[in-house]
Design an enzyme around this catalytic site. Structure first.
Site, PDB file in Angstrom:
ATOM      1  N   HIS A 188       0.824  -1.218   0.000  1.00  0.00           N
ATOM      2  CA  HIS A 188       0.000   0.000   0.000  1.00  0.00           C
ATOM      3  C   HIS A 188       0.858   1.268   0.000  1.00  0.00           C
ATOM      4  O   HIS A 188       0.502   2.277   0.614  1.00  0.00           O
ATOM      5  CB  HIS A 188      -0.957   0.014   1.198  1.00  0.00           C
TER       6      HIS A 188
ATOM      7  N   ASN B 297     -10.287  -3.234   1.814  1.00  0.00           N
ATOM      8  CA  ASN B 297      -9.935  -3.137   0.400  1.00  0.00           C
ATOM      9  C   ASN B 297     -11.186  -2.857  -0.421  1.00  0.00           C
ATOM     10  O   ASN B 297     -12.301  -2.840   0.110  1.00  0.00           O
ATOM     11  CB  ASN B 297      -9.281  -4.439  -0.088  1.00  0.00           C
TER      12      ASN B 297
ATOM     13  N   TYR C 151       0.444  -5.070  11.086  1.00  0.00           N
ATOM     14  CA  TYR C 151       0.295  -3.646  10.760  1.00  0.00           C
ATOM     15  C   TYR C 151       0.995  -2.775  11.800  1.00  0.00           C
ATOM     16  O   TYR C 151       1.728  -1.846  11.463  1.00  0.00           O
ATOM     17  CB  TYR C 151      -1.184  -3.282  10.651  1.00  0.00           C
TER      18      TYR C 151
END
Length: 505
Positions: free
Chosen positions: A58, A131, A341
């Site tokens: 990303h 997404n 993350y």
């Protein structure tokens, strides 16, 4: 020196006034630069360190601020305060992105699009990291690093590699549903404003009574779905690689604020237990005929970032950031992301990335015992205690915020995923029942264009998966690639292990 043209005096980063920012300090008019020119050294040094590590996935993205407004009563499902009453608004920041490309890659690339929303609630920040596709390629996080490696560059050539790309996917049959979506025209959205956003994962909502429900989020674009064909995407990628970033910024600048309607699918634990497939499998969708959506809110983006780096580049989203009333499910991929993350943000931004303004809670003060570390730029807890339990008035836990318990069972082992849910059924249904003739034609053309660059043995293996999803689907891809359809059908009738052995180099 020239005339002063601003009421503001230029300073160093430490606030020291600068007298000249055009000429280095030298020994004579043409002499060498002196080491004592601290302004020059400071300016060069800061420039040398401007770039931070880009996101491992990303990396290319755009963002904007706005609000989320509740439009339906969902208090019987969740006690989340930001969802507690109709009409309530919560400030948000949203980041859109491609997944596999580098920071300078084209917005029009065939790739899933990230759709991450940060809600600044009174109970802290809630991050929904989704997404533009309702499913994903894999369901076990152990496969994720390998998958992403295949979507990036060959370690020897440093070029995108169709063999890597399709070798992994063809050896991972659970990917067939997402591959079918990716190679449809929805794999190349026209703009960020013209695509939906999905949680993809199943999450848990729980209410004041301690009852819990499984949920999925669907942000449906109010601008309508618009996609690019392969030819359009390639043309725009060459002529205007930042087109989606520019489109979002300019739309908001002129007051054409994009919006999305949030629709939820909700399921009771009893329904999940008896359902015909694992509802926490991220490679599957919940059929809307069984679990119709419920409209609960509106997401509106009405503020452009004032500085891209400060807000968009430094924005850090994590599915671990959950507020009371919302929890994670036993979805394996989600549980892997809950760790990964946060971990990658520490690498990219440092251990105190939560203090960066775009990431800091705005309506819930941070009262933790976390201390020190690089870039601790607040009061660092002052003189208060840095441990718990303590008897000096430090913040204490409150059991009112505990999640309700739910049962789990099983033997701890590394076992092959088993469940009576064929990985090919939903991909076949999508091809036959949802897509139009035009959609199917473009899907096959897009696949043939990309897969044709891979080795023939990989083409055969992947086409066999399309054949297993739908006979017409596989046959049309085989025809486009000029493959022997009988060989494709033979491979389709094998197990995954047999097919892998039959197509080894």
């Amino acid at each position: 020196m020239g005339e002063k043209n601003s009421s503001k005096v230029l300073t160093t980063g430490f606030g020291i006034p600068v007298g000249d920012d055009q000429n280095s300090l030298t020994a004579g008019n043409r002499g060498p630069v002196l080491m004592q020119d601290v302004h020059l050294l400071d300016k060069l040094s800061h420039f040398d360190h401007e770039r931070i590590p880009e996101r491992v996935v990303h990396a290319k993205g755009a963002g904007a601020g706005g609000y989320f407004e509740v439009t339906a009563d969902v208090t019987k499902y969740t006690k989340a305060k930001f969802l507690s009453e109709i009409g309530k608004r919560t400030e948000v920041f949203v980041r859109f992105s491609t997944v596999g490309g580098e920071k300078g890659s084209a917005d029009s690339a065939r790739d899933p699009r990230g759709f991450a929303v940060k809600f600044y609630t009174e109970d802290g920040n809630y991050d929904l990291v989704g997404n533009n596709t309702p499913v994903f390629f894999i369901r076990d996080p152990l496969k994720f690093p390998d998958f992403i490696h295949t979507q990036k560059r060959n370690p020897a050539t440093n070029c995108k590699d169709p063999d890597m790309f399709w070798d992994f996917l063809s050896l991972t049959p659970e990917s067939i549903h997402q591959v079918t979506i990716l190679f449809s025209d929805r794999g190349t959205p026209a703009t960020y404003r013209n695509m939906n956003g999905y949680s993809s994962h199943t999450y848990k909502w729980y209410n004041e009574k301690g009852e819990y429900f499984w949920v999925q989020y669907h942000f449906k674009t109010d601008q309508g779905i618009k996609n690019l064909t392969l030819e359009e995407a390639e043309k725009i990628g060459g002529s205007d690689p930042d087109h989606a970033t520019r489109d979002l910024y300019e739309a908001i600048k002129k007051g054409d604020y994009p919006s999305w309607t949030l629709e939820m699918q909700i399921m009771t634990p009893e329904q999940a237990e008896d359902y015909r497939f694992d509802i926490r499998d991220i490679t599957k969708v919940w059929p809307h005929g069984d679990f119709p959506t419920m409209k609960i809110g509106k997401l509106v983006l009405n503020r452009n970032p004032t500085n891209y780096f400060a807000e968009v580049e430094q924005a850090a989203f994590s599915p671990a950031n959950l507020v009371p009333g919302i929890g994670i499910s036993p979805d394996k991929m989600l549980q892997g992301r809950v760790f990964s993350y946060h971990d990658t943000h520490i690498h990219r931004l440092g251990p105190n990335y939560n203090l960066i303004p775009v990431n800091a809670p705005k309506y819930s003060p941070e009262n933790s015992y976390q201390r020190d570390g690089f870039m601790r730029v607040d009061a660092n807890g002052g003189s208060g205690p840095n441990y718990w339990p303590n008897s000096f008035g430090g913040p204490s836990p409150d059991s009112v915020y505990l999640e309700p318990p739910f049962g789990v069972s099983g033997l701890a082992a590394r076992t092959l995923y088993t469940h009576p849910n064929d990985d090919f059924v939903q991909a076949g249904n999508l091809y036959r029942d949802v897509m139009t003739d035009y959609d199917r034609e473009n899907l096959v053309g897009n696949i043939v264009s990309h897969l044709s660059a891979a080795q023939k043995r990989i083409q055969l293996r992947q086409t066999a998966l399309f054949f297993k999803a739908d006979r017409d689907y596989g046959s049309r891809v085989a025809k486009g690639l000029e493959l022997d359809i009988k060989e494709v059908e033979r491979l389709a009738n094998m197990t995954n292990e047999e097919r892998a052995r039959a197509t080894e180099r």
